[in-house]
Scaffold this motif. Structure first.
Motif, PDB file in Angstrom:
ATOM      1  N   SER A 128      43.522  47.931  30.176  1.00 28.37           N
ATOM      2  CA  SER A 128      43.289  48.996  31.153  1.00 28.37           C
ATOM      3  C   SER A 128      42.036  48.720  31.975  1.00 28.37           C
ATOM      4  N   VAL A 129      41.034  48.127  31.350  1.00 27.95           N
ATOM      5  CA  VAL A 129      39.800  47.781  32.071  1.00 27.95           C
ATOM      6  C   VAL A 129      40.040  46.576  32.972  1.00 27.95           C
ATOM      7  N   ALA A 130      40.796  45.591  32.483  1.00 29.85           N
ATOM      8  CA  ALA A 130      41.122  44.430  33.314  1.00 29.85           C
ATOM      9  C   ALA A 130      41.858  44.862  34.581  1.00 29.85           C
ATOM     10  N   HIS A 131      42.741  45.844  34.450  1.00 30.54           N
ATOM     11  CA  HIS A 131      43.447  46.387  35.616  1.00 30.54           C
ATOM     12  C   HIS A 131      42.449  46.875  36.671  1.00 30.54           C
ATOM     13  N   GLU A 132      41.451  47.633  36.226  1.00 30.81           N
ATOM     14  CA  GLU A 132      40.460  48.178  37.163  1.00 30.81           C
ATOM     15  C   GLU A 132      39.564  47.078  37.738  1.00 30.81           C
ATOM     16  N   LEU A 133      39.215  46.088  36.915  1.00 32.94           N
ATOM     17  CA  LEU A 133      38.376  44.993  37.405  1.00 32.94           C
ATOM     18  C   LEU A 133      39.081  44.190  38.487  1.00 32.94           C
ATOM     19  N   ALA A 134      40.382  44.043  38.360  1.00 34.44           N
ATOM     20  CA  ALA A 134      41.136  43.342  39.413  1.00 34.44           C
ATOM     21  C   ALA A 134      41.001  44.080  40.739  1.00 34.44           C
ATOM     22  N   VAL A 135      41.006  45.417  40.680  1.00 37.01           N
ATOM     23  CA  VAL A 135      40.833  46.232  41.891  1.00 37.01           C
ATOM     24  C   VAL A 135      39.434  46.034  42.469  1.00 37.01           C
ATOM     25  N   VAL A 136      38.447  46.152  41.618  1.00 40.69           N
ATOM     26  CA  VAL A 136      37.054  46.083  42.071  1.00 40.69           C
ATOM     27  C   VAL A 136      36.751  44.725  42.699  1.00 40.69           C
ATOM     28  N   ASP A 137      37.160  43.652  42.027  1.00 36.74           N
ATOM     29  CA  ASP A 137      36.805  42.318  42.513  1.00 36.74           C
ATOM     30  C   ASP A 137      37.484  41.980  43.834  1.00 36.74           C
ATOM     31  N   VAL A 138      38.745  42.375  44.016  1.00 40.63           N
ATOM     32  CA  VAL A 138      39.404  42.053  45.281  1.00 40.63           C
ATOM     33  C   VAL A 138      38.803  42.877  46.412  1.00 40.63           C
ATOM     34  N   ARG A 139      38.366  44.090  46.136  1.00 40.07           N
ATOM     35  CA  ARG A 139      37.723  44.895  47.180  1.00 40.07           C
ATOM     36  C   ARG A 139      36.352  44.320  47.551  1.00 40.07           C
ATOM     37  N   LEU A 140      35.616  43.877  46.565  1.00 39.13           N
ATOM     38  CA  LEU A 140      34.342  43.214  46.870  1.00 39.13           C
ATOM     39  C   LEU A 140      34.581  41.944  47.686  1.00 39.13           C
ATOM     40  N   ALA A 141      35.619  41.193  47.334  1.00 39.65           N
ATOM     41  CA  ALA A 141      35.914  39.943  48.033  1.00 39.65           C
ATOM     42  C   ALA A 141      36.308  40.189  49.479  1.00 39.65           C
ATOM     43  N   ARG A 142      37.083  41.228  49.719  1.00 40.42           N
ATOM     44  CA  ARG A 142      37.557  41.497  51.078  1.00 40.42           C
ATOM     45  C   ARG A 142      36.418  41.866  52.028  1.00 40.42           C
ATOM     46  N   ALA A 143      35.308  42.345  51.466  1.00 37.44           N
ATOM     47  CA  ALA A 143      34.170  42.718  52.301  1.00 37.44           C
ATOM     48  C   ALA A 143      33.320  41.522  52.699  1.00 37.44           C
ATOM     49  N   LEU A 144      33.656  40.337  52.173  1.00 34.91           N
ATOM     50  CA  LEU A 144      32.856  39.138  52.419  1.00 34.91           C
ATOM     51  C   LEU A 144      33.582  38.182  53.368  1.00 34.91           C
ATOM     52  N   PRO A 145      32.822  37.397  54.109  1.00 33.58           N
ATOM     53  CA  PRO A 145      33.447  36.312  54.884  1.00 33.58           C
ATOM     54  C   PRO A 145      33.879  35.195  53.943  1.00 33.58           C
ATOM     55  N   PRO A 146      34.748  34.294  54.397  1.00 36.53           N
ATOM     56  CA  PRO A 146      35.124  33.157  53.542  1.00 36.53           C
ATOM     57  C   PRO A 146      33.880  32.430  53.039  1.00 36.53           C
ATOM     58  N   SER A 147      33.774  32.282  51.752  1.00 40.17           N
ATOM     59  CA  SER A 147      32.567  31.703  51.153  1.00 40.17           C
ATOM     60  C   SER A 147      32.843  31.422  49.681  1.00 40.17           C
ATOM     61  N   ALA A 148      31.912  30.710  49.063  1.00 39.91           N
ATOM     62  CA  ALA A 148      32.034  30.441  47.631  1.00 39.91           C
ATOM     63  C   ALA A 148      32.013  31.740  46.831  1.00 39.91           C
ATOM     64  N   GLN A 149      31.199  32.710  47.290  1.00 39.36           N
ATOM     65  CA  GLN A 149      31.125  33.989  46.589  1.00 39.36           C
ATOM     66  C   GLN A 149      32.454  34.733  46.680  1.00 39.36           C
ATOM     67  N   GLN A 150      33.080  34.708  47.854  1.00 43.61           N
ATOM     68  CA  GLN A 150      34.378  35.362  47.994  1.00 43.61           C
ATOM     69  C   GLN A 150      35.422  34.698  47.094  1.00 43.61           C
ATOM     70  N   THR A 151      35.438  33.370  47.085  1.00 43.17           N
ATOM     71  CA  THR A 151      36.391  32.652  46.239  1.00 43.17           C
ATOM     72  C   THR A 151      36.185  32.981  44.770  1.00 43.17           C
ATOM     73  N   ALA A 152      34.937  33.086  44.347  1.00 46.51           N
ATOM     74  CA  ALA A 152      34.650  33.413  42.952  1.00 46.51           C
ATOM     75  C   ALA A 152      35.174  34.800  42.595  1.00 46.51           C
ATOM     76  N   LEU A 153      34.999  35.748  43.501  1.00 40.80           N
ATOM     77  CA  LEU A 153      35.487  37.105  43.238  1.00 40.80           C
ATOM     78  C   LEU A 153      37.013  37.158  43.232  1.00 40.80           C
ATOM     79  N   LEU A 154      37.644  36.430  44.137  1.00 46.18           N
ATOM     80  CA  LEU A 154      39.107  36.386  44.157  1.00 46.18           C
ATOM     81  C   LEU A 154      39.651  35.732  42.890  1.00 46.18           C
ATOM     82  N   THR A 155      39.007  34.678  42.460  1.00 49.72           N
ATOM     83  CA  THR A 155      39.422  34.011  41.227  1.00 49.72           C
ATOM     84  C   THR A 155      39.269  34.942  40.037  1.00 49.72           C
ATOM     85  N   SER A 156      38.182  35.700  40.040  1.00 44.91           N
ATOM     86  CA  SER A 156      37.957  36.674  38.974  1.00 44.91           C
ATOM     87  C   SER A 156      39.019  37.771  39.007  1.00 44.91           C
ATOM     88  N   SER A 157      39.335  38.261  40.201  1.00 44.38           N
ATOM     89  CA  SER A 157      40.373  39.290  40.339  1.00 44.38           C
ATOM     90  C   SER A 157      41.717  38.770  39.819  1.00 44.38           C
TER      91      SER A 157
END
Length: 219
Positions: A53-82
């Motif tokens: 249930s927590v992993a479900h929510e983390l997938a939401v949080v990480d993709v939303r954080l990633a979408r707020a970023l320009p293409p970058s290593a940080q964005q890729t890391a968040l997408l991979t985490s999601s």
């Protein structure tokens, strides 16, 4: 005794993640959270990510954080985490259409436009597990348009059927979902081309045939 242990464990989980739950409730109510709020939620949830249930929510949080970023290593890391959290959640709840949809979005963002086909599998799982969920029907149409060229004919036929149903149920919602998305317009044109009533309704709304709204080649 085992059941009592599960209850205690779940109680601790609820208490430990409550600050994040309050923020995610706000997200569901308002549709948005600031980057700081998302990061606070993430910090609360990550230590408990082994729970589906927590992993479900983390997938939401990480993709939303990633979408707020320009293409970058940080964005890729968040997408991979999601992607990781979504796959972990789905391992325990494979009939969750929302997480399948989220996984499709993340895979497409990670793969890039030249490898969009990688997102078809999870996207179709979302469709198959909830073909007519009112919270997903129109929300998934823009991505459906992007993935339509990569689908096999069975998947395309299913999408055309669902698109006709969406159009019949609420033409305006369908139009809003695809109007600025040329690939989705191509998909809509294919779905409605043999229905003269539907095509006439489109023309009555916009004063011109649907075909005139579809750029050549869908580009």
């Amino acid at each position: 005794v085992a059941a009592a242990g599960v209850v205690v464990q779940n109680t601790w989980l609820v208490v430990a993640t409550r600050p994040a739950a309050e923020l995610l409730d706000k997200l569901r109510e308002t549709g948005s959270l600031s980057a700081d709020e998302l990061q606070r939620a993430r910090e609360v949830l990550v230590p408990w990510g082994e729970y589906p249930s927590v992993a479900h929510e983390l997938a939401v949080v990480d993709v939303r954080l990633a979408r707020a970023l320009p293409p970058s290593a940080q964005q890729t890391a968040l997408l991979t985490s999601s992607r990781h959290w979504a796959e972990h959640s789905l391992a325990y709840n494979p009939a969750d259409p929302y997480t399948w949809q989220r996984l499709a979005v993340v895979r497409r963002m990670l793969a890039g436009e030249d490898q969009e086909a990688r997102a078809v599998g999870p996207f179709m799982m979302s469709v198959l597990t909830a073909p007519w969920d009112p919270n997903l029907v129109w929300a998934r149409l823009p991505l459906a348009g992007r993935l339509y060229p990569h689908m096999n004919e069975d998947d395309r036929a299913l999408m055309r059927t669902l698109l006709v149903q969406a159009w019949q149920d609420n033409p305006w919602n369908t139009v809003r979902a695809v109007r600025k998305n040329p690939p989705a317009l191509v998909m809509l044109a294919e779905a409605l081309k043999d229905d003269p009533v539907a095509m006439a309704k489109w023309k009555s709304y916009f004063g011109r045939p649907l075909a005139e709204d579809v750029p050549e080649g869908g580009e």
